[in-house]
Design a protein around this motif. Structure first.
Motif, PDB file in Angstrom:
ATOM      1  N   LYS A 167       0.881  -1.191   0.221  1.00 25.39           N
ATOM      2  CA  LYS A 167      -0.110   0.103  -0.083  1.00 25.39           C
ATOM      3  C   LYS A 167       0.614   1.177  -0.151  1.00 25.39           C
ATOM      4  CE  LYS A 167      -4.411  -1.715   1.891  1.00 25.39           C
ATOM      5  NZ  LYS A 167      -4.641  -2.058   3.469  1.00 25.39           N
ATOM      6  N   LYS A 168       1.933   1.512   0.925  1.00 30.30           N
ATOM      7  CA  LYS A 168       3.008   2.630   1.173  1.00 30.30           C
ATOM      8  C   LYS A 168       3.476   2.906  -0.664  1.00 30.30           C
ATOM      9  CE  LYS A 168       3.785   3.716   5.078  1.00 30.30           C
ATOM     10  NZ  LYS A 168       2.671   5.545   4.853  1.00 30.30           N
ATOM     11  N   ALA A 169       3.695   1.376  -1.493  1.00 34.46           N
ATOM     12  CA  ALA A 169       4.314   1.607  -2.462  1.00 34.46           C
ATOM     13  C   ALA A 169       3.082   1.876  -3.370  1.00 34.46           C
ATOM     14  CB  ALA A 169       4.817   0.309  -2.908  1.00 34.46           C
ATOM     15  N   GLU A 170       2.204   1.664  -4.107  1.00 33.73           N
ATOM     16  CA  GLU A 170       1.473   2.496  -4.396  1.00 33.73           C
ATOM     17  C   GLU A 170       0.738   3.834  -3.955  1.00 33.73           C
ATOM     18  OE1 GLU A 170      -0.143   1.088  -6.042  1.00 33.73           O
ATOM     19  OE2 GLU A 170      -1.120  -1.179  -6.156  1.00 33.73           O
ATOM     20  N   GLU A 171       1.076   3.904  -2.797  1.00 36.83           N
ATOM     21  CA  GLU A 171       0.400   5.937  -2.226  1.00 36.83           C
ATOM     22  C   GLU A 171       2.090   6.126  -2.953  1.00 36.83           C
ATOM     23  OE1 GLU A 171       1.275   6.729   2.016  1.00 36.83           O
ATOM     24  OE2 GLU A 171      -0.373   5.599   1.808  1.00 36.83           O
ATOM     25  N   ARG A 172       2.662   5.899  -3.095  1.00 30.84           N
ATOM     26  CA  ARG A 172       4.386   6.847  -3.761  1.00 30.84           C
ATOM     27  C   ARG A 172       4.666   6.985  -4.867  1.00 30.84           C
ATOM     28  NH1 ARG A 172      10.810   3.932  -1.616  1.00 30.84           N
ATOM     29  NH2 ARG A 172      10.851   5.614  -2.680  1.00 30.84           N
ATOM     30  N   LEU A 173       3.299   5.815  -5.580  1.00 29.86           N
ATOM     31  CA  LEU A 173       3.752   5.601  -6.909  1.00 29.86           C
ATOM     32  C   LEU A 173       2.801   6.656  -8.122  1.00 29.86           C
ATOM     33  CD1 LEU A 173       4.511   1.748  -7.516  1.00 29.86           C
ATOM     34  CD2 LEU A 173       5.460   3.732  -8.905  1.00 29.86           C
ATOM     35  N   ARG A 174       1.991   6.897  -6.635  1.00 25.75           N
ATOM     36  CA  ARG A 174       0.469   7.612  -7.537  1.00 25.75           C
ATOM     37  C   ARG A 174       1.414   9.428  -7.781  1.00 25.75           C
ATOM     38  NH1 ARG A 174      -3.220   5.185  -4.709  1.00 25.75           N
ATOM     39  NH2 ARG A 174      -2.995   5.601  -2.930  1.00 25.75           N
ATOM     40  N   SER A 175       2.145   9.462  -6.978  1.00 32.84           N
ATOM     41  CA  SER A 175       2.760  10.910  -6.413  1.00 32.84           C
ATOM     42  C   SER A 175       3.892  11.107  -7.622  1.00 32.84           C
ATOM     43  CB  SER A 175       3.165  11.474  -5.496  1.00 32.84           C
ATOM     44  OG  SER A 175       4.034  10.575  -4.999  1.00 32.84           O
ATOM     45  N   VAL A 176       4.429  10.004  -8.348  1.00 34.45           N
ATOM     46  CA  VAL A 176       5.357  10.440  -9.332  1.00 34.45           C
ATOM     47  C   VAL A 176       5.178  10.261 -10.957  1.00 34.45           C
ATOM     48  CG1 VAL A 176       7.665   8.792 -10.340  1.00 34.45           C
ATOM     49  CG2 VAL A 176       6.983   7.891  -7.938  1.00 34.45           C
ATOM     50  N   LEU A 177       5.956  11.546 -11.021  1.00 31.18           N
ATOM     51  CA  LEU A 177       5.839  11.826 -12.870  1.00 31.18           C
ATOM     52  C   LEU A 177       7.461  11.343 -13.594  1.00 31.18           C
ATOM     53  CD1 LEU A 177       5.237  15.620 -11.738  1.00 31.18           C
ATOM     54  CD2 LEU A 177       3.281  14.105 -12.387  1.00 31.18           C
ATOM     55  N   ILE A 178       6.344  11.197 -14.556  1.00 30.11           N
ATOM     56  CA  ILE A 178       7.910   9.767 -15.413  1.00 30.11           C
ATOM     57  C   ILE A 178       8.763  11.936 -15.909  1.00 30.11           C
ATOM     58  CG2 ILE A 178       7.990   9.039 -17.565  1.00 30.11           C
ATOM     59  CD1 ILE A 178       5.199   7.835 -17.243  1.00 30.11           C
ATOM     60  N   GLN A 179       9.811  10.946 -15.839  1.00 33.26           N
ATOM     61  CA  GLN A 179      10.435  12.503 -16.579  1.00 33.26           C
ATOM     62  C   GLN A 179      11.147  12.087 -17.739  1.00 33.26           C
ATOM     63  OE1 GLN A 179      13.546  12.755 -13.303  1.00 33.26           O
ATOM     64  NE2 GLN A 179      14.935  12.298 -15.155  1.00 33.26           N
ATOM     65  N   LEU A 180      10.662  13.223 -18.576  1.00 27.15           N
ATOM     66  CA  LEU A 180      10.973  12.971 -19.564  1.00 27.15           C
ATOM     67  C   LEU A 180      13.177  13.293 -19.937  1.00 27.15           C
ATOM     68  CD1 LEU A 180       7.609  14.200 -21.408  1.00 27.15           C
ATOM     69  CD2 LEU A 180       8.468  12.030 -21.860  1.00 27.15           C
ATOM     70  N   PRO A 181      14.011  11.953 -21.408  1.00 29.57           N
ATOM     71  CA  PRO A 181      14.805  12.854 -21.045  1.00 29.57           C
ATOM     72  C   PRO A 181      15.192  14.247 -21.757  1.00 29.57           C
ATOM     73  CG  PRO A 181      14.138  10.975 -22.437  1.00 29.57           C
ATOM     74  CD  PRO A 181      12.966  11.380 -22.053  1.00 29.57           C
ATOM     75  N   LEU A 182      16.093  14.936 -21.225  1.00 25.25           N
ATOM     76  CA  LEU A 182      15.816  16.507 -21.649  1.00 25.25           C
ATOM     77  C   LEU A 182      16.593  16.454 -23.018  1.00 25.25           C
ATOM     78  CD1 LEU A 182      17.721  18.458 -18.078  1.00 25.25           C
ATOM     79  CD2 LEU A 182      14.578  18.150 -19.495  1.00 25.25           C
ATOM     80  N   PHE A 183      15.749  17.347 -24.517  1.00 24.14           N
ATOM     81  CA  PHE A 183      15.779  16.940 -25.734  1.00 24.14           C
ATOM     82  C   PHE A 183      16.650  18.432 -26.296  1.00 24.14           C
ATOM     83  CE2 PHE A 183      14.544  13.050 -25.799  1.00 24.14           C
ATOM     84  CZ  PHE A 183      15.219  12.483 -26.177  1.00 24.14           C
ATOM     85  N   ASP A 184      17.469  18.611 -26.835  1.00 23.24           N
ATOM     86  CA  ASP A 184      17.987  20.335 -27.725  1.00 23.24           C
ATOM     87  C   ASP A 184      16.750  20.916 -28.494  1.00 23.24           C
ATOM     88  OD1 ASP A 184      19.328  19.494 -29.348  1.00 23.24           O
ATOM     89  OD2 ASP A 184      21.187  20.123 -28.594  1.00 23.24           O
ATOM     90  N   LYS A 185      16.780  21.561 -29.638  1.00 24.97           N
ATOM     91  CA  LYS A 185      16.054  21.827 -30.702  1.00 24.97           C
ATOM     92  C   LYS A 185      16.521  21.032 -31.585  1.00 24.97           C
ATOM     93  CE  LYS A 185      14.728  26.284 -29.474  1.00 24.97           C
ATOM     94  NZ  LYS A 185      15.384  27.913 -29.656  1.00 24.97           N
ATOM     95  N   GLY A 186      17.831  20.735 -31.876  1.00 23.96           N
ATOM     96  CA  GLY A 186      17.949  19.396 -33.161  1.00 23.96           C
ATOM     97  C   GLY A 186      17.824  18.053 -32.581  1.00 23.96           C
ATOM     98  N   GLY A 187      16.987  17.768 -31.570  1.00 21.54           N
ATOM     99  CA  GLY A 187      16.622  16.454 -31.365  1.00 21.54           C
ATOM    100  C   GLY A 187      17.583  15.710 -30.569  1.00 21.54           C
ATOM    101  N   LYS A 188      18.721  16.513 -29.923  1.00 22.00           N
ATOM    102  CA  LYS A 188      20.077  15.795 -29.582  1.00 22.00           C
ATOM    103  C   LYS A 188      19.779  15.885 -28.253  1.00 22.00           C
ATOM    104  CE  LYS A 188      25.312  16.177 -29.634  1.00 22.00           C
ATOM    105  NZ  LYS A 188      25.088  16.602 -28.285  1.00 22.00           N
ATOM    106  N   LYS A 189      20.334  14.747 -27.126  1.00 21.95           N
ATOM    107  CA  LYS A 189      19.883  14.575 -26.329  1.00 21.95           C
ATOM    108  C   LYS A 189      21.169  15.502 -25.495  1.00 21.95           C
ATOM    109  CE  LYS A 189      18.899  10.315 -25.221  1.00 21.95           C
ATOM    110  NZ  LYS A 189      19.823   8.957 -25.201  1.00 21.95           N
ATOM    111  N   TYR A 190      20.653  16.143 -24.346  1.00 21.31           N
ATOM    112  CA  TYR A 190      21.429  17.260 -23.333  1.00 21.31           C
ATOM    113  C   TYR A 190      22.284  15.821 -22.554  1.00 21.31           C
ATOM    114  CZ  TYR A 190      19.302  21.673 -24.049  1.00 21.31           C
ATOM    115  OH  TYR A 190      18.706  23.141 -25.061  1.00 21.31           O
ATOM    116  N   GLU A 191      23.783  16.265 -22.579  1.00 26.13           N
ATOM    117  CA  GLU A 191      24.688  15.874 -21.924  1.00 26.13           C
ATOM    118  C   GLU A 191      25.475  16.692 -20.173  1.00 26.13           C
ATOM    119  OE1 GLU A 191      27.183  12.293 -23.018  1.00 26.13           O
ATOM    120  OE2 GLU A 191      24.613  12.766 -23.363  1.00 26.13           O
TER     121      GLU A 191
END
Ligand code: SAM
Length: 397
Positions: A373-397
């Motif tokens: 139940k604790k794990a479910e509770e924690r998971l409810r507030s997790v936002l999915i983090q997207l990788p950071l991309f610049d305008k050219g679609g290249k991943k930020y390092e």
């Protein structure tokens, strides 16, 4: 000039007098043993690179960019980018060494000797199937209450990309629904029945990573016993990470035999992460789904990780959690976005919380309904983090 001493970089660019003047000016700063250039033809410049103080070269080149015409500027940028894109080099003082740094000095015919010795000989004669399967939908992104030995039997063979887990250590902790601190034989028999299922559900090339701390006061090297188990079951021991927590947990003042060699007691401030691969060392995934940055990669492949222990265990009501940062490093270093990550001793769900945040699918199993139940509770507030991309679609390092 002995050209074998140099790494040759070819740059295609229309050459004119201004360019020649600029290249002369730039390259005259460095000894020809380190770097020089040649005009190959009207469209091609070759750079002969042996070693270089790259930050000095970069500063000088960047400064010149303010004083030259656009065409020459473009060429300098090309040179800089090409040299910077070389990621394999040795270091000698301030200089990057591009040639000969990886030559074997002590062991001749290393590759041949590896073949003769037979790498991971204990796991060569495995008969794992290479055919991987999908996890049935009803298990995806689920926290499941139950005994992992039973729950895992419901999963098909070869369907999980990464298992990261920390089993109960048998220290005698007060878990909600699990008796910790039992006879060691009983403990290992149960653990190994669960680990057998874990091996079965791992994909070909997938890894299981087990975080353990031996009970030193019982003189039981759990991490070695677990490693032996996996090797006997034909997994490849990929390595070991030392998780330096910088905390000494022993409550009693025990140095053993104080100031005497008769029986000193050794103290530990770290735990272990043992890493095993099924069938092969390489885990398949698309490079575009790798989200680890260059800095993280460079830092984390050094197998000693300084990470503080989890201080929020009271908040989550669990006595033996690992910190999110530990799970984050494991998940980014050993899995791709979209992979399925399993924790069969899920506790308050740290593995699943981080897996979700990092865009992986997760399955968490724990015998305690309360922890689930604790794990479910924690998971409810997790936002999915997207990788950071610049305008050219290249991943930020
Ligand atoms: C060391 S804790 C894991 C904590 C977890 N890594 C976290 O950060 O929250 C081990 C967990 O294994 C669970 N457990 C013990 N035996 C189990 C079993 N047979 N099947 C599933 N879970 C079990 C316990 O309830 C406990 O929560």
């Amino acid at each position: 000039m002995n050209e074998e001493k140099y790494k040759i970089i070819t740059i295609n660019h229309l050459v004119n007098n201004k360019i020649i003047n600029e290249l002369d000016r730039l390259f005259s700063r460095y000894p020809t043993e380190d770097i020089y250039y040649k005009i190959e033809n009207a469209n091609t410049i070759k750079i002969y690179l042996n070693q270089l103080d790259f930050s000095d070269f970069k500063n000088t080149t960047t400064l010149r960019i303010h004083f030259i015409d656009d065409n020459t500027k473009l060429l300098l940028k090309k040179i800089l980018t090409k040299i910077e894109s070389i990621k394999s080099y040795g270091l000698k003082g301030r200089k990057r060494v591009y040639v000969g740094y990886d030559q074997e000095r002590k062991v001749r015919n290393r590759k041949l000797k590896e073949v003769i010795r037979k790498k991971y000989y204990y796991a060569q004669d495995h008969n794992f199937s290479k055919k991987n399967n999908e996890v049935p939908k009803e298990f995806i992104n689920k926290i499941i209450v139950g005994d992992s030995e039973e729950v895992l039997k419901k999963l098909p063979d070869n369907c999980i990309d990464l298992i990261f887990t920390s089993p109960p250590y048998n220290f005698g902790l007060d878990y909600e629904n699990h008796k910790d601190g039992i006879n060691w034989n009983e403990y290992f028999n149960k653990l190994f029945r669960i680990f057998k299922e874990c091996i079965r559900v791992l994909k070909y090339g997938a890894r299981i990573i087990v975080n353990v701390q031996p009970l030193f006061s019982d003189y039981i090297p759990i991490h070695h016993i677990i490693s032996n188990f996996f090797m006997e079951n034909k997994l490849i021991w990929k390595g070991e990470i030392l998780w330096e927590k910088h905390n000494y947990n022993c409550k009693y003042t025990a140095w053993g035999s104080w100031k005497s060699p008769s029986n000193p007691y050794l103290k530990y401030t770290w735990e272990f992460l043992e890493i095993f691969s099924k069938g092969t060392l390489k885990h398949y995934g698309k490079q575009e789904n790798a989200d680890i940055t260059a800095d993280e990669f460079k830092k984390w492949v050094y197998a000693k990780w300084d990470i503080a222990p989890e201080y929020n265990m009271k908040k989550y009501g669990h006595p033996a959690m690992f910190p999110e940062e530990l799970a984050e490093r494991v998940i980014k270093l050993f899995s791709f976005r979209g992979d399925v990550v399993l924790d069969p001793f899920n506790g308050a769900g740290t593995t699943c919380v981080v897996a979700k945040r990092l865009g992986r699918k997760y399955i968490g199993i724990d015998i305690s309904e309360e922890y689930c139940k604790k794990a479910e509770e924690r998971l409810r507030s997790v936002l999915i983090q997207l990788p950071l991309f610049d305008k050219g679609g290249k991943k930020y390092e």
